[in-house]
Each structure stands twice: as structure tokens, then as C-alpha cells.
Design an enzyme around this catalytic site. Structure first.
Site, PDB file in Angstrom:
ATOM      1  N   CYS A 134       0.914  -1.517   0.277  1.00 23.14           N
ATOM      2  CA  CYS A 134      -0.070  -0.085   0.022  1.00 23.14           C
ATOM      3  C   CYS A 134       0.817   1.032   0.082  1.00 23.14           C
ATOM      4  O   CYS A 134       1.208   1.458   0.798  1.00 23.14           O
ATOM      5  CB  CYS A 134      -0.803  -0.214   1.206  1.00 23.14           C
ATOM      6  SG  CYS A 134      -1.538   1.166   1.034  1.00 23.14           S
ATOM      7  N   CYS A 137      -0.975   4.249   2.174  1.00 22.16           N
ATOM      8  CA  CYS A 137      -0.433   4.160   3.280  1.00 22.16           C
ATOM      9  C   CYS A 137       1.329   4.502   3.998  1.00 22.16           C
ATOM     10  O   CYS A 137       1.370   4.586   4.881  1.00 22.16           O
ATOM     11  CB  CYS A 137      -0.820   2.463   4.304  1.00 22.16           C
ATOM     12  SG  CYS A 137      -1.666   1.800   3.028  1.00 22.16           S
ATOM     13  N   ASP A 138       2.638   3.525   3.669  1.00 22.69           N
ATOM     14  CA  ASP A 138       3.563   3.883   3.221  1.00 22.69           C
ATOM     15  C   ASP A 138       4.480   4.338   3.116  1.00 22.69           C
ATOM     16  O   ASP A 138       5.721   4.423   3.235  1.00 22.69           O
ATOM     17  CB  ASP A 138       3.863   1.967   3.701  1.00 22.69           C
ATOM     18  CG  ASP A 138       3.214   1.143   4.793  1.00 22.69           C
ATOM     19  OD1 ASP A 138       3.180   1.636   5.747  1.00 22.69           O
ATOM     20  OD2 ASP A 138       3.325  -0.127   4.948  1.00 22.69           O
TER      21      ASP A 138
END
Ligand code: NDP
Length: 310
Positions: A134, A137-138
């Protein structure tokens, strides 16, 4: 046999949010967590984009907060899977893996989706230590660093251009000599100066020093030549599989298995069965959007019970 007003299947942000709303509305929900209680956030280190957590929150701790909030309003939570359903009548039947037969007036599906992985050496070892499925997300953890991302679909195109805004260099590894992403997305990829496309290229092994990712060994599928690419983040964007197999005889789904909700609502083709979260969302796939649709499903379930008098 057990009768319930509201059965919730799945325990990610969608399921727990549905539980909080359903419980506070007096629906006495029973929630089956499924095989990974907490869902995909359980394999996420730090969540920094969920509003209300100004300092960020570790994924498993965040899901623990969600669970406690659902329990505070007396949601019954069972660490089990629902393995079979029968949506043929007005009362919806479901069976748990331990054999409990549940008769539910409403069912909220929040079974989520699972990221597909490559299955190459180092991938699993460095999950959360540089390997991620992701970018949204990261990606931030790799700002001003070099990263690689695998895939040739819209997700890979979108996530690689997203990463290019944060990272110094992005290497997109495409296994064929073309991408399946939409034209406009491909143009964006090709016009991003710090985004380098490696055609006919597959990753063979994620390399690391035990603490984190240091590189990836890539192979040219035409020449068979391998070389190492120095990177600190490795993103996999080769698609997701929605966890919807048990519903295939009953609910409308698209070719990939994503459940189809009525536009703008959580309603499925079966009255009293509602869907939320990634089981019906292949585009946004965020904790916050999953939570939002979980709320919608609970409100729709409550409305359905009032209208039908069930
Ligand atoms: P897709 O299934 O569309 O694409 C998966 C990609 O990964 C393909 O290019 C495939 O290669 C590649 N791939 C699969 N397995 C491997 C492997 N083992 N090694 C290397 N590469 C591999 O998934 P997406 O997640 O990209 O998209 C899912 C759906 O969601 C699509 O319908 C898409 O259009 C949609 N979507 C729309 C968005 C938007 O509109 N903004 C954003 C994101 C997704 P190959 O082509 O060779 O099979």
C-alpha cells in the site's frame, strides 16, 4: 440455532464501525472476525492518515481501539469464520466454522480483500520492514529515498506516480512490454521524470540486511539477465482478491469478485444484506473509506429493520 437482528461478517475498520453504529442503535450485533481479526491494518506498522490520530497509530493498536469501542456498546465478538451462507429467504442463514447456525434479520458483509503477493524470497521476510502492498499507507516512510514498485495495472500506475511525489526515484517493474493500466494513467507514468519504467522485468528476490530492504534483484524476461537495484522500499501492486467466495451463489459481484452495491448505498441485490469496506471497493481501499461504508451499512440495516418490522 441462534437468532440475531444483525450479523456482521469481518473485523476491519468497516466491520467494527458497522458494529459501533448497529450496537448504539440497539441492534445487538454479533460480529464474526474471520481469520485475521482486525483485517489488513494488522499487517500495517504505522497509520498516519486516519483523522483523529495526530501522532499516528500502529495498525494493530488502532484495530484494538476499534474493537474496544465496539465492545463498549456490547457487540458480541467471536474469533471465528463464517463458512457458509444461505440468502434464499427473508431470514438469512449463516454457519460458523464451529457449526453454529445463525438466523439473521440483517447481514453486514465486511470481509475485506487480501493483497496479492509475489511469493519471491525476501518478500515476506521484509514485510513491514520495507515491503508494502500500500503506497498511500507507507510511501511517506520512504520520502527522498529510492523505491521500486511491481505491477502494470491502474493501481501500479496510480501508486507509482503517488510515490514519485514523495520519493527521489521510483522504479516501476512491469513484467510484459506493455501495461494494462488505462491510457491516461500510463501517460502520467511516462511523463513523470523521476519514475523509471523497467519493461519485461520481474523481481526475483527482495534483498536486505536483516533490518530492512536494501535492494531488489530483477530479471529481464527477454534476455534472462539479472541485476541488482538499490532501493529501500519495495511495493507490490499486482491486485487484490476480495474475500467474497462464500457469497458467490447469492450476491451480484463483478468479474473479479467485488460485491456490487447500489450506487451510493450499501444495499446488495438481496434485501437485508448490506456490504461495506474493501469487499465492494477496488478503488479507494482506505481505512477511513471502509469505516465510512461500515457506518452506511449499519444505518441501512437499521432503516431496513424499521421498514420491514423484522
Ligand atoms: P489488475 O489486476 O488490473 O492489474 C494487476 C497487474 O499486476 C497487471 O499488470 C499484471 O500483469 C500484474 N501482475 C500480476 N501478477 C504479477 C506478478 N506475479 N508479477 C508481476 N506482475 C504481476 O489490478 P489493479 O489493482 O491494478 O486494478 C484492479 C482494478 O481496479 C482494475 O479494474 C483497475 O482498473 C481498477 N482501479 C482503478 C483505479 C482508478 O480508476 N483510479 C485505481 C486503481 C484500480 P499483466 O498485465 O501482465 O497480467
Amino acid at each position: 440455532m441462534e437468532k440475531v437482528k444483525c450479523l456482521i461478517i469481518g473485523s476491519g475498520p468497516a466491520g467494527y464501525t458497522a458494529a459501533i453504529y448497529a450496537a448504539r442503535a440497539g441492534l445487538n450485533p454479533v460480529l464474526y472476525t474471520g481469520p485475521q481479526p482486525g483485517g489488513q491494518l494488522m499487517i500495517t506498522n504505522e497509520v498516519e492518515n486516519y483523522p483523529g490520530y495526530p501522532e499516528g497509530r500502529n495498525g494493530p493498536e488502532m484495530m484494538d481501539d476499534f474493537r474496544k469501542q465496539a465492545e463498549r456498546f456490547e457487540t458480541v465478538i467471536r474469533n471465528e469464520m463464517i463458512v457458509k451462507v444461505d440468502f434464499s429467504g427473508p431470514i438469512h442463514k449463516a454457519w460458523s466454522e464451529s457449526g453454529t447456525e445463525i438466523h439473521a434479520s440483517t447481514v453486514i458483509i465486511s470481509t475485506g480483500a487480501s493483497a496479492k503477493w509475489l511469493g519471491i524470497p525476501g518478500e515476506h521476510e521484509y514485510e513491514n520492514k520495507g515491503v508494502s502492498a500500500c503506497a498511500v499507507c507507507d510511501g511517506f516512510f520512504f520520502r527522498k529515498q529510492k523505491v521500486a514498485i511491481v505491477g502494470g495495472g491502474d493501481t501500479a500506475a496510480e501508486e507509482s506516480t503517488y510515490l514519485a511525489k514523495i520519493c527521489s526515484e521510483v522504479h516501476l517493474l512491469v513484467r510484459r512490454d506493455e501495461m494494462r493500466a488505462s491510457k491516461i494513467m500510463q501517460e502520467r507514468v511516462l511523463n513523470t521524470p523521476n519514475l523509471f519504467v523497467h519493461w519485461n522485468t520481474s523481481p526475483e528476490e527482495v534483498l536486505g540486511d536483516g533490518e530492512g530492504v536494501t535492494g531488489v534483484r530483477i530479471r529481464n524476461n527477454q534476455t534472462g539477465e539479472s541485476k541488482n537495484l538499490e532501493i529501500s522500499g519495495f511495493f507490490v501492486a499486482i491486485g487484490h482478491t476480495p474475500n467474497t467466495g462464500i457469497f458467490k451463489d447469492w450476491l451480484d459481484m463483478d468479474d473479479s469478485g467485488y460485491l456490487i452495491a447500489k450506487p451510493g448505498r450499501s444495499l446488495t441485490n438481496v434485501p437485508g444484506v448490506f456490504v461495506s469496506g474493501d469487499a465492494q471497493d477496488k478503488i479507494y481501499r482506505q481505512a477511513i473509506t471502509a469505516a465510512g461504508t461500515g457506518c452506511m451499512a449499519a444505518l441501512d440495516a437499521e432503516r431496513y429493520l424499521v421498514e420491514t418490522g423484522l
